[in-house]
Each structure stands twice: as C-alpha cells, then as structure tokens.
Design a protein around this motif. Structure first.
Motif, PDB file in Angstrom:
ATOM      1  N   ASP A 147      35.558 -28.933  67.579  1.00 30.59           N
ATOM      2  CA  ASP A 147      35.455 -29.586  68.667  1.00 30.59           C
ATOM      3  C   ASP A 147      34.344 -30.909  68.711  1.00 30.59           C
ATOM      4  O   ASP A 147      33.816 -31.325  69.720  1.00 30.59           O
ATOM      5  CB  ASP A 147      34.230 -28.681  69.545  1.00 30.59           C
ATOM      6  N   LEU A 148      34.407 -31.393  67.508  1.00 24.74           N
ATOM      7  CA  LEU A 148      33.570 -32.631  67.252  1.00 24.74           C
ATOM      8  C   LEU A 148      33.911 -33.795  68.084  1.00 24.74           C
ATOM      9  O   LEU A 148      34.836 -34.121  68.377  1.00 24.74           O
ATOM     10  CB  LEU A 148      34.170 -32.982  65.652  1.00 24.74           C
ATOM     11  N   GLU A 149      32.988 -34.026  68.610  1.00 29.44           N
ATOM     12  CA  GLU A 149      32.972 -35.286  69.611  1.00 29.44           C
ATOM     13  C   GLU A 149      32.175 -36.565  68.920  1.00 29.44           C
ATOM     14  O   GLU A 149      30.754 -36.186  68.654  1.00 29.44           O
ATOM     15  CB  GLU A 149      32.220 -34.866  71.009  1.00 29.44           C
ATOM     16  N   LEU A 150      32.900 -37.600  68.774  1.00 35.61           N
ATOM     17  CA  LEU A 150      31.990 -38.716  68.227  1.00 35.61           C
ATOM     18  C   LEU A 150      31.411 -39.525  69.090  1.00 35.61           C
ATOM     19  O   LEU A 150      32.009 -39.678  70.410  1.00 35.61           O
ATOM     20  CB  LEU A 150      33.212 -39.699  67.186  1.00 35.61           C
ATOM     21  N   PRO A 151      29.960 -39.561  68.746  1.00 35.80           N
ATOM     22  CA  PRO A 151      29.290 -40.455  69.603  1.00 35.80           C
ATOM     23  C   PRO A 151      29.634 -41.935  69.638  1.00 35.80           C
ATOM     24  O   PRO A 151      30.256 -42.196  68.712  1.00 35.80           O
ATOM     25  CB  PRO A 151      27.800 -40.429  68.868  1.00 35.80           C
ATOM     26  N   ARG A 152      29.826 -42.160  70.805  1.00 38.59           N
ATOM     27  CA  ARG A 152      30.081 -43.851  71.147  1.00 38.59           C
ATOM     28  C   ARG A 152      28.802 -44.724  70.735  1.00 38.59           C
ATOM     29  O   ARG A 152      27.851 -44.234  71.133  1.00 38.59           O
ATOM     30  CB  ARG A 152      30.555 -43.947  72.375  1.00 38.59           C
TER      31      ARG A 152
END
Ligand SMILES: Cc1ncc(C[n+]2csc(CCOP(=O)(O)OP(=O)(O)O)c2C)c(N)n1
Length: 633
Positions: free
Chosen positions: A362-367
């Motif tokens: 579920d990794l959401e990469l930070p912008r």
C-alpha cells in the motif's frame, strides 16, 4: 574501483558503470592526457580516470571549463599522443569554438570527445542531441549501446581518429553513462608514446576553404572503416514485415519491444546502428532497399530518421519510414522500452497496453518538491538577498529587483518556493545578463548570483565586462569550496587537483580585486545579519560590486564534522515562545524546519538538521536556541 580499472587481465569480465567503462576504454586505448569539466551525466568518467591516473602513468585534469578541457586534449593529440576530453552535452557548446577549427586543423594522435547527452533533461537545461553537433562539425560520431561498447568505443574512436586525423565524437546518454553492465576487459598498452610535435601540422587557418576541403577528404577517407565498426550489425536478416534501425541505446529497447510483442525470430529485421555520423551508407542503403517499412528507434532528435529520408531520395526507394517525425516516438523527452514497444505495436497492428506500474503493498510515495539540503549556505544567501532588498529598496523583491540566476545547486532558486531568479540560462549568464539588465533603463537594482565553480568556468569575462563598461551590478558568489551540483568535484577555488595534488587556491575576491571591482567584500554566509548588511551596502554603492558569501557545502561539512568527531545537535524550539508564525519555515526554507500541525508550532527534524544555526538567527521570537554542528566548523 581503481583496482579493476588498472587490472591487466584481458578476457576477464567485470561489472562497470557506463562512465567507468569509458575510463577503462581510455586506459586500453593508451590515452595519455585526459581533461574534463564536470557535468551530469558525464562526471564519473573523469572521477574514475583521475583516481587511477597517477598509477597508470597518465595525466588527468578537471579543467576550468569544457573549452579548456578540449584544448588541453587537442594539444596532446597534436603532439602525437592519444587524448580524450569528456563533458555533458551543453559542455560541447562551450568547447565548440575550439572544436569548430580543430576539425580543420586535424590531429596526429587519436582524439576522442565524449559528449554525454541527457534526453529529457534529468539534470540539464536542455535536451540537445550532439549527433547534430557531430554533423555540424563534420566529425565522425560513434554511439555505443552498453558498457561493453562504451569501453570499446574509446579504443575504436582513437584508432579512427588517428587514421583520418580528425577528432572523433562518442555520444553517451544518461541511460548508458549511469547503467552498470558486464564488460570484458581488453589488454592494457605496454608502452607510452613520446610527444612528437611536427611543425608542418600547425594550422594556418588561411584560406579556410582549403582546410575545409581537407576536412571533407579526411572524413571521406574512413567511410569504409565506418561500415566495419562492430557496433553496426545486421540482425534477423530475412524479416519480411519490417526493418528496425536501432541507434545506440535504442537497440536495447527495440530488442525488448520485439520480445514484449512476441515477434518471432526472423519476422522483423534489426539493423543495429552505432555510427550515426557519417552513416555507413552501404549497410544502411542495402537495408533501405530491402524493407517496405522502416522503424527508426533513436533517442534525441530524429537525426537518423531524417538522414534515411534523404538517402531514400538518392537511392530512388520509397519505404514507409516511421519514427519521431510520424509520431511513433515522441519528439521530446527520453525514449524507453514502453514507448518503443507502443510505436512498434502501432506499426505492426498489434494491440498493446503498457503494463501498469504497481508500487509494492500500500506504499504511497510522498510527493516532494525539489529542495536544497538542510543547512545549505545557498539558503542563507537567498534569504539575505531577499531581506536586503526588502529593507533597502522597500518592496517585494520580485517586483523591485532583478536577480539573474546561474547553473549550480542554487539553480533550484528558480522554482517555488524559492522564487529567486528572473533569468536562468547557462553557466556564467547570471553576470552576463546582469550587464544587459543594467542597460535597459530599469530602475531596479540588478543582482547576479552564482557559485564559485561557475564563476571560474564562465563568470570571469562578464565580470570584467561589468568593470570595463561600468555596469551597476551586484554579483554575489556563494563559495562552498566545491562543485556541489555535479558531485563535489574540486575547482580552482578548492586547492586540490583532480589527481589529488595540492594546488594554489584561487579566491574569487582576489580575481575581483585584480579586475578592479571597486566594491569587494567577503562574508561568512552563515552570518546572516552581516550578509544582509553587506548586500545593502553594495546596493547603496554605485558601480559593480562583488560579495563572496563563503561557507562550505553543508553535505561536505557534515562529512568533515563526522571525521572531526563534531556531533550534530539540532537547536530546540521553545514551544512557549514559538507563536506558530511559520516565519522560519516560509522564509529560510530549510527542509529541516517542519510544522507540527497538532501543536501548531515549528519544529526541527533531528535527522535532517545539520546544526548550522541559521534558524536560530532568523526566528523573530528568538524561540529557537542552542544546537551545534556544521556551523561550528
Ligand atoms: C556548460 C555546462 N557545463 C557543466 C554543467 C554542469 N553543471 C551544472 S552546475 C555546475 C557547477 C556548479 O558549481 P557551483 O557554481 O560552484 O555551484 P554549487 O553547485 O557548488 O552550489 C556544473 C558543472 C552545465 N550545466 N553546463
């Protein structure tokens, strides 16, 4: 790495970065003089070569700019030695004045120019394709496709160069310079050459037309050799449906595209092309005559595609040619396996959907936006310039001043949230453009901002121009003791050479004084108030001014602090005193300053903080105190 580069073990396979492979190629080719100016994606070539130069008995230098690098290598080649210079694509523009005559003059020893191009402009101001420069300069150009060919290209280029007595350009790309791959080592030369400068090759330059003719004859003299360069290869002969002309790194993508689309062996022919200029006419001509459809896969401009169209006219054949000009590959940006596959699928009428890229879990990469490092002295200078303008000119710095930017880490000043610069073109242009703005009749004060490596590279002539012509410009040079942007290479202000030898340290202020700049001051960039006041004073003083804001790059300083056992202790934010005004966060823009939404207070990220002490100085509430680290060096 140095052990591998020097290993005399022909046939052994080693894993090398593309740029290391170029360096190894230089050693195998018996290059005895190498010069470069750093620039992504080319820098590791000289980094690798200079690290072994002494042990290999060769000379390697970081020159002050690419023109000088080329001239150093050119002189060695004129003396009969083999020589190489390497640079990023825009560096060739700087060197071009010399290259555009050296092609007429010719060389004795092999001379290789490595141009590392950067399609998409990952780390560059533009997306220039220097195969076009090779055509412009009428010089042979090789385009290797993997680290093995990168190494071999230097050897082949040296041999070709010696045969036709012209410099040879080798074009690399970001994806080649920075990829790792197996490289089979070749033999290292046993003997060094002695210089042998023949008087008769001294170039007279008159009449230029005669020398131009000689250039054409020399280029024509290796036409057959260019056909035989092993980077040109006809594969899957007999394919009926389509012929792919796959140039340089595009060859790898074309092969992958054929695999992804399950095209059977022999169905599509591939001409791997490693010599984009001048094209191996026989090989390419036969290919054009054989296939009704041709797909040109190349990174950069439609350079080969256009040449093929011209060749078809001459040959009287009319295959359909697909590529960038037909929209089967994009005209801008970098090509990749997916883009090449999509283009191929359209030509072959195959339904193809590029695979979705899945991020694991579920990794959401930070912008994140681009940002200068915590404790970067450029942050101090940016802040001080804005404050000085606000206090002295009394207005929004964006409206009441002109600030000309330059090329370096501080180039990020162009973007939000820094919003520092009105112009940002190429190295040295901050001072050059400032000279011009000072003549427009604008009443705003004109400031040029650059780093010391850029100052030495191309900032000195426009500064001299300002003094000579009396331009009212304020030049701020942030001297961080390194060429930080490209990976911390030394420059004349650092006091050490590429080969690690001590060198006289050239100080920007000494140059400015020698140029008779009437106002020259040196300030510690971390001393923010003094920096603001010095800039204000310069703004009040008519005529050219130079302020050197000196402080070591925070990343270098962190390393030095570690070596010296200096611990980094972040300052603390007194939560009673902090009013949550966000001044520190929004004005200093140091990434170590963070906002605690739950508390509605500023805080300091202890992992990022370098202990420079800048935030302590600027907090309007004096709520930030203590701390130590790079500020104590
Ligand atoms: C003609 C040219 N050569 C090389 C480069 C690569 N390059 C980008 S910034 C830079 C120098 C940065 O050094 P400096 O001005 O001292 O600033 P710093 O990054 O250290 O803050 C170089 C060499 C380039 N962009 N253009």
């Amino acid at each position: 790495m140095s052990r591998v580069l020097l290993e005399d073990a022909p046939g052994k396979k080693v894993l090398l970065l593309g740029n290391e492979a170029f360096a190894r190629g230089a050693l195998e080719a018996n290059v005895q003089v190498a010069a470069a100016y750093p620039g992504t994606p080319s820098s590791e070539i000289m980094e690798a070569l200079s690290s072994v130069a002494e042990a290999a008995g060769i000379y390697a230098e970081w020159s002050v700019n690419e023109k000088v690098a080329f001239e150093v290598a050119y002189a060695a080649a004129v003396s009969g030695l083999r020589a190489m210079c390497s640079m990023k694509h825009v560096g060739v523009n700087v060197a071009s004045d010399a290259i555009m005559v050296a092609n007429y003059a010719g060389v004795e020893g092999g001379l290789v120019i490595i141009s590392a191009d950067d399609p998409f402009g990952h780390s560059s101001q533009n997306e220039q394709d220097n195969r076009m420069f090779a055509k412009f300069a009428e010089l042979p150009c090789l385009e290797p496709c993997n680290p093995q060919e990168a190494k071999d290209s230097v050897v082949i280029a040296c041999e070709l160069s010696e045969k036709c007595k012209l410099p040879v350009i080798v074009r690399s790309l970001t994806r080649l310079s920075h990829v790792r791959g197996d490289v089979e080592l070749g033999p290292l030369p046993k003997e060094k050459r002695k210089p042998n400068l023949k008087r008769e090759i001294t170039y007279t330059g008159f009449p230029a037309a005669d020398h131009h003719k000689l250039l054409h004859e020399r280029l024509a003299s290796i036409r057959d050799d260019l056909e035989k360069v092993p980077f040109n290869r006809l594969e899957a002969r007999g394919g009926e449906r389509l012929g792919i002309v796959a140039c340089g790194i595009g060859y790898n993508y074309a092969k992958e595209a054929l695999k992804l689309l399950n095209v059977k062996d022999g169905e599509v022919a591939v001409l791997k092309l490693g010599v984009p200029h001048p094209l191996p006419k026989k090989l390419v001509g036969d290919f054009l005559k054989t296939y009704d459809k041709i797909y040109v896969v190349e990174d950069g401009f439609p350079f080969v595609e256009e040449q093929l169209k011209v060749m078809c006219y001459d040959l009287g054949v009319h295959p359909e040619i697909f590529g960038k000009l037909t929209g089967h590959l994009p005209m801008e940006g970098e090509i990749d396996p997916e883009k090449v596959t999509s283009g191929l699928a359209r030509i072959l009428g195959i339904d193809y959907k590029p695979p979705e890229v899945k991020v694991p879990g579920d990794l959401e990469l930070p912008r994140r936006t681009l940002s200068l490092c915590a404790g970067c002295p450029h942050l101090a200078t940016f802040y001080a310039i804005k404050q000085a303008i606000r206090r002295e000119i009394k207005g929004d710095p964006r409206k009441v001043s002109v600030v000309c930017g330059d090329i370096g880490c501080y180039g990020l000043g162009l973007f939000h949230p820094y919003n520092m610069f009105n112009t940002h073109i190429c190295m040295g242009a901050s001072i050059g453009a400032a000279n011009g703005f000072a003549r427009t009749g604008l009443e705003n004060p004109v400031i040029a901002y650059l780093g010391e490596s850029t100052f030495f590279h191309a900032g000195m002539p426009p500064l001299l121009n300002a003094v000579y012509n009396g331009a009212n410009i304020k030049v701020i040079v942030q001297d961080n003791f390194t060429t930080a942007m490209t990976g911390h290479q030394p420059n004349p202000g650092v006091g050490v050479t590429a080969m690690g030898k001590p060198a006289p340290r050239i100080l920007v202020e000494d140059v400015a004084k020698a140029f008779k700049v009437p106002f020259v001051k040196v300030v510690d960039a971390y001393n923010i108030n003094e920096l603001i006041e010095t800039i204000r004073e310069a703004l009040r003083t008519p005529g050219p001014a130079v302020i050197v804001a000196r402080r070591m790059c925070a990343e270098l300083a962190r390393r030095q602090a570690r070596r010296k056992g200096i611990k980094i202790t972040p300052p603390t934010v007194n939560k009673e005193k902090c009013t949550g005004c966000k001044y520190c966060i929004t004005q200093l823009l140091c990434p170590a300053l963070i906002w605690r939404e739950d508390e509605k207070k500023a805080d300091i990220d202890p992992i990022l903080c370098a202990g420079c002490g800048m935030c302590v100085q600027i907090c309007p509430q004096k709520a930030i105190t203590g701390g130590s680290g790079v500020g104590n060096l």
